[in-house]
Design an enzyme around this catalytic site. Structure first.
Site, PDB file in Angstrom:
ATOM      1  N   LYS A  63      40.621  28.738 -14.509  1.00 21.60           N
ATOM      2  CA  LYS A  63      41.444  27.639 -14.813  1.00 21.60           C
ATOM      3  C   LYS A  63      41.976  27.403 -16.177  1.00 21.60           C
ATOM      4  O   LYS A  63      42.460  26.508 -16.725  1.00 21.60           O
ATOM      5  CB  LYS A  63      40.838  26.353 -14.160  1.00 21.60           C
ATOM      6  CG  LYS A  63      40.641  26.365 -12.797  1.00 21.60           C
ATOM      7  CD  LYS A  63      41.731  26.682 -11.922  1.00 21.60           C
ATOM      8  CE  LYS A  63      41.334  28.278 -11.148  1.00 21.60           C
ATOM      9  NZ  LYS A  63      42.630  29.053 -10.487  1.00 21.60           N
ATOM     10  N   THR A 121      44.106  32.464 -16.719  1.00 19.43           N
ATOM     11  CA  THR A 121      43.802  33.839 -16.330  1.00 19.43           C
ATOM     12  C   THR A 121      45.241  34.225 -15.646  1.00 19.43           C
ATOM     13  O   THR A 121      45.692  35.426 -16.340  1.00 19.43           O
ATOM     14  CB  THR A 121      42.735  33.690 -15.343  1.00 19.43           C
ATOM     15  OG1 THR A 121      41.705  32.771 -15.721  1.00 19.43           O
ATOM     16  CG2 THR A 121      42.393  35.253 -15.180  1.00 19.43           C
ATOM     17  N   HIS A 143      35.386  36.634 -16.042  1.00 22.48           N
ATOM     18  CA  HIS A 143      35.249  35.393 -16.500  1.00 22.48           C
ATOM     19  C   HIS A 143      33.720  35.278 -16.998  1.00 22.48           C
ATOM     20  O   HIS A 143      33.367  34.398 -17.570  1.00 22.48           O
ATOM     21  CB  HIS A 143      35.343  34.425 -15.356  1.00 22.48           C
ATOM     22  CG  HIS A 143      36.377  34.100 -14.569  1.00 22.48           C
ATOM     23  ND1 HIS A 143      37.549  33.886 -15.221  1.00 22.48           N
ATOM     24  CD2 HIS A 143      36.756  33.804 -13.368  1.00 22.48           C
ATOM     25  CE1 HIS A 143      38.426  33.476 -14.493  1.00 22.48           C
ATOM     26  NE2 HIS A 143      38.283  33.556 -13.244  1.00 22.48           N
ATOM     27  N   ARG A 151      41.843  26.909 -22.656  1.00 23.85           N
ATOM     28  CA  ARG A 151      42.705  25.730 -22.268  1.00 23.85           C
ATOM     29  C   ARG A 151      41.734  24.625 -22.620  1.00 23.85           C
ATOM     30  O   ARG A 151      40.513  24.725 -22.552  1.00 23.85           O
ATOM     31  CB  ARG A 151      43.274  25.662 -21.011  1.00 23.85           C
ATOM     32  CG  ARG A 151      44.206  24.728 -20.735  1.00 23.85           C
ATOM     33  CD  ARG A 151      44.451  24.937 -18.863  1.00 23.85           C
ATOM     34  NE  ARG A 151      45.572  24.124 -18.726  1.00 23.85           N
ATOM     35  CZ  ARG A 151      46.163  24.110 -17.461  1.00 23.85           C
ATOM     36  NH1 ARG A 151      45.577  24.493 -16.591  1.00 23.85           N
ATOM     37  NH2 ARG A 151      47.219  23.203 -17.433  1.00 23.85           N
ATOM     38  N   SER A 178      42.549  21.065 -13.441  1.00 26.83           N
ATOM     39  CA  SER A 178      42.996  22.108 -12.797  1.00 26.83           C
ATOM     40  C   SER A 178      41.990  22.909 -11.843  1.00 26.83           C
ATOM     41  O   SER A 178      42.168  23.240 -10.572  1.00 26.83           O
ATOM     42  CB  SER A 178      43.447  23.406 -13.617  1.00 26.83           C
ATOM     43  OG  SER A 178      43.914  24.410 -13.198  1.00 26.83           O
ATOM     44  N   LYS A 215      50.881  22.978 -11.556  1.00 25.10           N
ATOM     45  CA  LYS A 215      51.980  22.223 -12.312  1.00 25.10           C
ATOM     46  C   LYS A 215      52.214  23.238 -13.768  1.00 25.10           C
ATOM     47  O   LYS A 215      53.230  23.107 -14.196  1.00 25.10           O
ATOM     48  CB  LYS A 215      51.294  21.060 -12.732  1.00 25.10           C
ATOM     49  CG  LYS A 215      51.602  19.872 -11.785  1.00 25.10           C
ATOM     50  CD  LYS A 215      51.227  18.557 -12.485  1.00 25.10           C
ATOM     51  CE  LYS A 215      51.651  17.405 -11.515  1.00 25.10           C
ATOM     52  NZ  LYS A 215      51.347  16.171 -12.195  1.00 25.10           N
TER      53      LYS A 215
HETATM   54  P1  A3P Z   1      47.525  23.827 -13.308  1.00 23.52           P
HETATM   55  O1  A3P Z   1      46.262  23.442 -12.298  1.00 23.52           O
HETATM   56  O2  A3P Z   1      47.157  22.442 -14.425  1.00 23.52           O
HETATM   57  O3  A3P Z   1      48.898  23.700 -12.899  1.00 23.52           O
HETATM   58  P2  A3P Z   1      44.086  30.145 -13.677  1.00 23.52           P
HETATM   59  O4  A3P Z   1      44.972  31.239 -13.801  1.00 23.52           O
HETATM   60  O5  A3P Z   1      42.819  30.500 -14.896  1.00 23.52           O
HETATM   61  O6  A3P Z   1      43.239  30.189 -12.353  1.00 23.52           O
HETATM   62  O7  A3P Z   1      44.445  28.843 -14.215  1.00 23.52           O
HETATM   63  C1  A3P Z   1      44.962  28.137 -13.353  1.00 23.52           C
HETATM   64  C2  A3P Z   1      46.329  27.247 -14.014  1.00 23.52           C
HETATM   65  O8  A3P Z   1      47.324  27.797 -14.695  1.00 23.52           O
HETATM   66  C3  A3P Z   1      46.966  26.268 -12.928  1.00 23.52           C
HETATM   67  O9  A3P Z   1      47.204  25.299 -13.866  1.00 23.52           O
HETATM   68  C4  A3P Z   1      48.302  26.982 -13.098  1.00 23.52           C
HETATM   69  O10 A3P Z   1      49.355  26.234 -12.369  1.00 23.52           O
HETATM   70  C5  A3P Z   1      48.489  27.579 -14.039  1.00 23.52           C
HETATM   71  N1  A3P Z   1      49.415  28.959 -14.202  1.00 23.52           N
HETATM   72  C6  A3P Z   1      49.283  29.760 -13.323  1.00 23.52           C
HETATM   73  N2  A3P Z   1      50.306  30.710 -13.521  1.00 23.52           N
HETATM   74  C7  A3P Z   1      50.963  30.423 -14.566  1.00 23.52           C
HETATM   75  C8  A3P Z   1      52.200  30.850 -15.278  1.00 23.52           C
HETATM   76  N3  A3P Z   1      52.565  31.750 -14.865  1.00 23.52           N
HETATM   77  N4  A3P Z   1      52.617  30.007 -16.394  1.00 23.52           N
HETATM   78  C9  A3P Z   1      51.772  28.810 -16.773  1.00 23.52           C
HETATM   79  N5  A3P Z   1      50.900  28.312 -16.244  1.00 23.52           N
HETATM   80  C10 A3P Z   1      50.458  28.956 -15.156  1.00 23.52           C
END
Ligand code: A3P
Length: 333
Positions: free
Chosen positions: A77, A80, A142, A166, A174, A299
């Site tokens: 989160k 990635t 991770h 983050r 998230s 989001k």
């Molecule tokens: P939120 O839950 O705050 O919306 P990870 O990729 O490490 O699993 O993290 C997921 C978080 O990154 C989520 O945040 C997701 O919405 C956001 N995310 C995924 N793809 C994204 C993108 N292309 N641009 C910006 N944020 C993104």
């Protein structure tokens, strides 16, 4: 009221791919239950579910990166999915310049284009033949830097590592939504508070949060040529600057011509949350490791924690992080 359903457990949370040797090791490790009651084990300062620990040990034993490989690291989160999309698009941009319609990101989820070392390639006791992989190959993990180093020191020369992180409050929120989506259940306030408590104690998969970010922060200070430390919030705030920084670090800077042609903007648009989350593959599919592709997109806002954390919870997180990172030079606003 909590909706009770049989939770959908991904493989990495299970304990059915553990060797006898690892079972013996696990029996000797400090253990805790996560906020849903699943066992976590602390190995060399980091918390793992049994299958994840087995895979991490297998990565350490068998994975030998080539100097052309690129490793993307993050906490779950921490950004990635976005980082995978950006790095893949930057590195392979020449191939699809003429015909964007065939870009792999349009038909495959970023996690299937950039596989996780321990969650996919070395999961379930597999040992992939990496010589078959194209070069440069982009992997992700991770794993905490100290854990990853036990694998990367086998390489003849260091490969590039990009880390994205983050702020703890948005990472936590998230993660909360992710777990709700993953288990297809709407967990209530009591569970939210249990997860908050576990997070504050550092008891979460790959946690503690502060140890993870600090390990890569220190790595980036020691070796600027091979480590890039990125922040989700900075990519949101100044995407052009950050993607150019990324391309320079990966030794494929954007040329003047590319900048004039709008190549930077094109990649940012392709990798945007709005674009990716509206693709059929990310609305309906599952990744190779069996996770619904849609759970990776929500989001993507900085500060969404304000909608979920009480002022007291926010203050507690701020104080813990400030205390744990003190003196390191790493500061979260
Ligand atoms: P939120 O839950 O705050 O919306 P990870 O990729 O490490 O699993 O993290 C997921 C978080 O990154 C989520 O945040 C997701 O919405 C956001 N995310 C995924 N793809 C994204 C993108 N292309 N641009 C910006 N944020 C993104």
């Amino acid at each position: 009221m909590e909706v009770s359903q049989e939770p959908q457990l991904p493989n990495y949370m299970k304990d059915d791919h553990v060797s006898q040797e690892t079972e013996n090791l696990i029996a000797s490790l400090p253990s805790e239950k996560d906020f849903m009651g699943y066992g976590l084990y602390n190995y060399k300062g980091c918390w793992y579910y049994p299958n994840t620990l087995q895979a991490v040990l297998d990565v350490q034993k068998h994975f030998k990166p080539r100097d052309t490989d690129i490793i993307l690291a993050s906490l779950p989160k921490g950004g990635t999915t976005w980082l995978k999309s950006l790095v893949f698009s930057v590195v392979h941009r020449e191939k699809y310049q003429e015909n964007q319609q065939i870009h792999p990101l349009l038909s495959q989820n970023p996690h299937d284009l950039v596989p996780f070392l321990e969650l996919e390639l070395y999961a379930n006791s597999q040992t992939p033949d990496l010589t078959k992989f194209p070069s440069p190959m982009i992997f992700s993990t991770h794993m905490h830097l100290q854990a990853l180093r036990e694998a990367t020191t086998k390489a003849s020369s260091p490969c590039k590592i990009v880390y994205v992180c983050r702020g703890i409050k948005d990472t936590f929120v998230s993660g909360w939504h992710y777990r709700n989506m993953l288990h297809r259940s709407k967990m209530g306030q009591a569970t939210f508070e249990l997860m908050f408590d576990a997070y504050c104690r550092g008891v979460l998969l790959y946690g503690p949060y502060w140890e993870h970010v600090l390990s890569y922060w220190n790595g980036s200070l020691e070796d600027k040529e091979n480590f890039l430390f990125m922040r989700y919030e900075e990519i949101i705030e100044e995407p052009r600057v950050q993607i150019k920084r990324l391309a320079e670090f990966l030794n494929c800077p954007f040329t003047e011509e590319e900048e004039e042609n709008g190549s930077v903007e094109e990649i940012l648009k392709l990798c945007s949350l709005r674009n990716l989350s509206n693709l059929e593959v990310n609305k309906k599919g599952t990744t190779r490791i069996g996770i619904d592709t849609q759970v990776f997109f929500r989001k993507g806002e900085v500060g969404d924690w304000k909608n979920h954390l009480t002022p007291h919870m926010a203050k507690t997180f701020d104080e813990i992080v400030e205390h744990r990172l003190r003196g390191s030079g790493l500061i979260f606003q």
